[in-house]
Design a protein around this motif. Structure first.
Motif, PDB file in Angstrom:
ATOM      1  N   ASP A  34       3.343   8.129   8.664  1.00 31.90           N
ATOM      2  CA  ASP A  34       2.146   8.066   7.826  1.00 31.90           C
ATOM      3  C   ASP A  34       1.192   9.150   8.320  1.00 31.90           C
ATOM      4  O   ASP A  34       0.585   9.028   9.377  1.00 31.90           O
ATOM      5  CB  ASP A  34       1.494   6.678   7.924  1.00 31.90           C
ATOM      6  CG  ASP A  34       0.382   6.500   6.891  1.00 31.90           C
ATOM      7  OD1 ASP A  34      -0.111   7.521   6.359  1.00 31.90           O
ATOM      8  OD2 ASP A  34       0.012   5.341   6.614  1.00 31.90           O
ATOM      9  N   ARG A  36      -1.536  10.113   6.903  1.00 29.22           N
ATOM     10  CA  ARG A  36      -2.914   9.940   6.448  1.00 29.22           C
ATOM     11  C   ARG A  36      -3.866   9.795   7.634  1.00 29.22           C
ATOM     12  O   ARG A  36      -3.495   9.315   8.697  1.00 29.22           O
ATOM     13  CB  ARG A  36      -3.016   8.716   5.540  1.00 29.22           C
ATOM     14  CG  ARG A  36      -2.226   8.819   4.251  1.00 29.22           C
ATOM     15  CD  ARG A  36      -2.387   7.561   3.420  1.00 29.22           C
ATOM     16  NE  ARG A  36      -1.868   6.379   4.100  1.00 29.22           N
ATOM     17  CZ  ARG A  36      -2.076   5.131   3.693  1.00 29.22           C
ATOM     18  NH1 ARG A  36      -2.819   4.905   2.620  1.00 29.22           N
ATOM     19  NH2 ARG A  36      -1.560   4.115   4.352  1.00 29.22           N
ATOM     20  N   LYS A  42     -13.133  -0.073   3.929  1.00 33.45           N
ATOM     21  CA  LYS A  42     -12.487  -0.727   2.790  1.00 33.45           C
ATOM     22  C   LYS A  42     -13.293  -0.460   1.525  1.00 33.45           C
ATOM     23  O   LYS A  42     -14.529  -0.493   1.541  1.00 33.45           O
ATOM     24  CB  LYS A  42     -12.346  -2.225   3.045  1.00 33.45           C
ATOM     25  CG  LYS A  42     -11.371  -2.559   4.168  1.00 33.45           C
ATOM     26  CD  LYS A  42     -11.263  -4.066   4.362  1.00 33.45           C
ATOM     27  CE  LYS A  42     -10.144  -4.432   5.343  1.00 33.45           C
ATOM     28  NZ  LYS A  42     -10.319  -3.769   6.648  1.00 33.45           N
ATOM     29  N   ASP A  66      -7.013   6.466  -6.036  1.00 34.82           N
ATOM     30  CA  ASP A  66      -5.603   6.756  -5.721  1.00 34.82           C
ATOM     31  C   ASP A  66      -5.510   7.994  -4.837  1.00 34.82           C
ATOM     32  O   ASP A  66      -4.719   8.052  -3.887  1.00 34.82           O
ATOM     33  CB  ASP A  66      -4.796   6.970  -7.006  1.00 34.82           C
ATOM     34  CG  ASP A  66      -4.577   5.692  -7.791  1.00 34.82           C
ATOM     35  OD1 ASP A  66      -4.718   4.600  -7.195  1.00 34.82           O
ATOM     36  OD2 ASP A  66      -4.265   5.780  -8.996  1.00 34.82           O
ATOM     37  N   SER A  69      -6.663   7.313  -1.265  1.00 37.87           N
ATOM     38  CA  SER A  69      -5.696   6.491  -0.526  1.00 37.87           C
ATOM     39  C   SER A  69      -4.483   7.292  -0.066  1.00 37.87           C
ATOM     40  O   SER A  69      -3.720   6.833   0.779  1.00 37.87           O
ATOM     41  CB  SER A  69      -5.238   5.314  -1.392  1.00 37.87           C
ATOM     42  OG  SER A  69      -4.459   5.755  -2.484  1.00 37.87           O
ATOM     43  N   LYS A  70      -4.317   8.499  -0.617  1.00 39.15           N
ATOM     44  CA  LYS A  70      -3.233   9.369  -0.169  1.00 39.15           C
ATOM     45  C   LYS A  70      -3.660  10.217   1.027  1.00 39.15           C
ATOM     46  O   LYS A  70      -2.824  10.782   1.721  1.00 39.15           O
ATOM     47  CB  LYS A  70      -2.789  10.283  -1.315  1.00 39.15           C
ATOM     48  CG  LYS A  70      -2.087   9.530  -2.443  1.00 39.15           C
ATOM     49  CD  LYS A  70      -1.753  10.445  -3.609  1.00 39.15           C
ATOM     50  CE  LYS A  70      -1.097   9.666  -4.733  1.00 39.15           C
ATOM     51  NZ  LYS A  70      -0.853  10.520  -5.929  1.00 39.15           N
ATOM     52  N   THR A  73      -6.073   6.062   5.355  1.00 40.84           N
ATOM     53  CA  THR A  73      -5.404   4.756   5.397  1.00 40.84           C
ATOM     54  C   THR A  73      -6.308   3.685   4.798  1.00 40.84           C
ATOM     55  O   THR A  73      -6.833   2.817   5.490  1.00 40.84           O
ATOM     56  CB  THR A  73      -5.046   4.377   6.846  1.00 40.84           C
ATOM     57  OG1 THR A  73      -6.246   4.463   7.646  1.00 40.84           O
ATOM     58  CG2 THR A  73      -3.980   5.285   7.408  1.00 40.84           C
ATOM     59  N   THR A  75      -6.567   1.060   1.282  1.00 35.65           N
ATOM     60  CA  THR A  75      -5.901   0.493   0.106  1.00 35.65           C
ATOM     61  C   THR A  75      -6.977  -0.106  -0.792  1.00 35.65           C
ATOM     62  O   THR A  75      -7.450  -1.222  -0.555  1.00 35.65           O
ATOM     63  CB  THR A  75      -4.884  -0.593   0.505  1.00 35.65           C
ATOM     64  OG1 THR A  75      -3.931  -0.027   1.400  1.00 35.65           O
ATOM     65  CG2 THR A  75      -4.172  -1.138  -0.732  1.00 35.65           C
ATOM     66  N   GLN A  77      -9.157  -1.999  -3.491  1.00 41.17           N
ATOM     67  CA  GLN A  77      -9.013  -3.273  -4.201  1.00 41.17           C
ATOM     68  C   GLN A  77      -9.607  -3.107  -5.595  1.00 41.17           C
ATOM     69  O   GLN A  77     -10.785  -2.772  -5.741  1.00 41.17           O
ATOM     70  CB  GLN A  77      -9.729  -4.394  -3.442  1.00 41.17           C
ATOM     71  CG  GLN A  77      -9.597  -5.764  -4.098  1.00 41.17           C
ATOM     72  CD  GLN A  77     -10.386  -6.833  -3.358  1.00 41.17           C
ATOM     73  OE1 GLN A  77     -11.089  -6.546  -2.385  1.00 41.17           O
ATOM     74  NE2 GLN A  77     -10.293  -8.075  -3.813  1.00 41.17           N
ATOM     75  N   ASN A  98     -15.186  -5.579   1.236  1.00 46.03           N
ATOM     76  CA  ASN A  98     -15.210  -4.108   1.191  1.00 46.03           C
ATOM     77  C   ASN A  98     -16.531  -3.544   1.694  1.00 46.03           C
ATOM     78  O   ASN A  98     -17.565  -4.202   1.646  1.00 46.03           O
ATOM     79  CB  ASN A  98     -14.961  -3.629  -0.246  1.00 46.03           C
ATOM     80  CG  ASN A  98     -13.559  -3.957  -0.727  1.00 46.03           C
ATOM     81  OD1 ASN A  98     -12.601  -3.301  -0.348  1.00 46.03           O
ATOM     82  ND2 ASN A  98     -13.440  -4.985  -1.549  1.00 46.03           N
TER      83      ASN A  98
END
Length: 361
Positions: A34, A36, A42, A66, A69-70, A73, A75, A77, A98
């Motif tokens: 990974d 990233r 969050k 998106d 998030s690439k 790290t 994700t 919501q 968050n």
């Protein structure tokens, strides 16, 4: 026999132990690298009623997350709001888990204001509205400027001198799209702008989700002789594309113009009837605000306004081959005139009648 069984068990156990000791990134290790950047931040986002899958406004906002998030790290919501009474509950739910919460769309103003006020230690960002709270970043766009360029394209591409506009809800924000578009048409083809100025060829669906309504309104306009329609209606615009495709398959030459995202890419099966799309870079807004949070540069209380000069709106990369180079060159000249202040694009339909753009060749 017992000795053989014992030997087999020992071999299996040893093999398992050996596999378990394999290094993570070696073949057989069962893990992937990974690359990233690490963050413990969050991020959450609540859509407006159009929801995920509108191929336009909400999907553009989600695309920005998106992208982040690439790179980090995180994700994101995502909670979808199907009705106005879900706005505040969704924002509250996202606040619980968050550090930054996005509200997508002007309809979330009141809910965002209430939730942000109740949670001063959390950070928020709203798209298409201004919430005057010290922990909220308000991100807005000069939709009229990008729409003006769509009007230039439509005014030059029409063969019938009849052009249409379909909006979602008839209110100030969407009227900016309408006004800018009509002004662009008027700048290059005054005759085609007449039935837009008097709103004869303007339709509003009353929402941003009714695909069938979009189809119905588009068929009305096309059947009256309109051959180019620009929409600012979210999911309703899919109905416009469906109508244009149906008529094209029947041998009629009609066109549609997309909005918010490069809709020739997001709705690829309708790409052949989409002349171009007005890019409203909501993805850049959500990505940039998220990156600011992660890098501790987030500015609550800030109002951001993005136009042509800031590359916040503009013409999509995907242009239909039917749009000639001279039309695109003309649109680019008008873009430069807007950026340098020579042209101030009207934001209200009622102001278009008095609008006079300088002649540009």
């Amino acid at each position: 026999m017992k000795k053989i069984l014992a030997l087999l068990v020992s071999v299996v156990l040893f093999a398992g132990l050996f596999a378990g000791c394999a290094k993570p990134n070696q073949p057989g290790g069962g893990a992937t690298t990974d690359n990233r950047k690490q963050t413990d931040k969050k991020i959450g986002l609540a859509t407006d009623e159009g929801g995920r899958g509108d191929k336009s406004f909400n999907d553009a906002a989600i695309a920005g997350l998106d992208k982040i998030s690439k790179e980090y790290t995180v994700t994101p919501q995502i909670l979808e709001s199907k009705a106005a009474d879900q706005y505040e509950p969704n924002l509250k739910a996202l606040t619980q888990s968050n550090d930054l919460v996005f509200g997508v769309g002007f309809k979330m103003h009141d809910a965002m204001d209430a939730v942000a006020k109740a949670n001063p230690n959390k950070k928020y960002a709203i798209i298409d509205s201004v919430v005057e709270q010290p922990n909220v970043m308000s991100i807005n766009f000069k939709e009229e400027e990008g729409s003006f360029l769509m009007g230039v394209i439509a005014g030059k591409m029409t063969k019938t001198n009849k052009i249409g506009f379909i909006g979602g809800v008839d209110m100030e924000l969407i009227q900016k799209f309408e006004a800018g578009f009509i002004a662009g048409v008027k700048a290059v083809n005054p005759a085609a702008a007449e039935d837009l100025i008097n709103r004869k060829n303007v339709r509003y669906a009353g929402n941003f989700i009714d695909v069938n309504k979009g189809y119905e309104l588009a068929k009305q306009l096309y059947n009256s002789g309109v051959d180019v329609i620009y929409h600012a209606a979210g999911g309703v615009g899919i109905g416009l594309f469906n109508a244009a495709k149906e008529l094209k398959n029947g041998g009629k030459t009609v066109w549609a113009i997309g909005v918010d995202s490069d809709q020739a890419l997001t709705v690829p099966d309708k790409a052949d009837i989409i002349l171009a799309s007005m890019m409203k870079r909501v993805d850049v807004a959500t990505y940039t605000a998220s990156k600011d949070l992660i890098e501790n540069n987030f500015q609550g209380g800030k109002v951001v306004v993005l136009g042509l000069k800031e590359d916040g709106v503009g013409i999509s990369n995907t242009i239909n081959p039917a749009v000639t180079k001279d039309v695109l060159d003309l649109a680019d000249k008008y873009k430069k005139a807007i950026v340098d202040g020579t042209i101030k694009v009207p934001t209200k339909p009622g102001d278009v009648k008095a609008f006079q753009a300088p002649e540009i060749k």
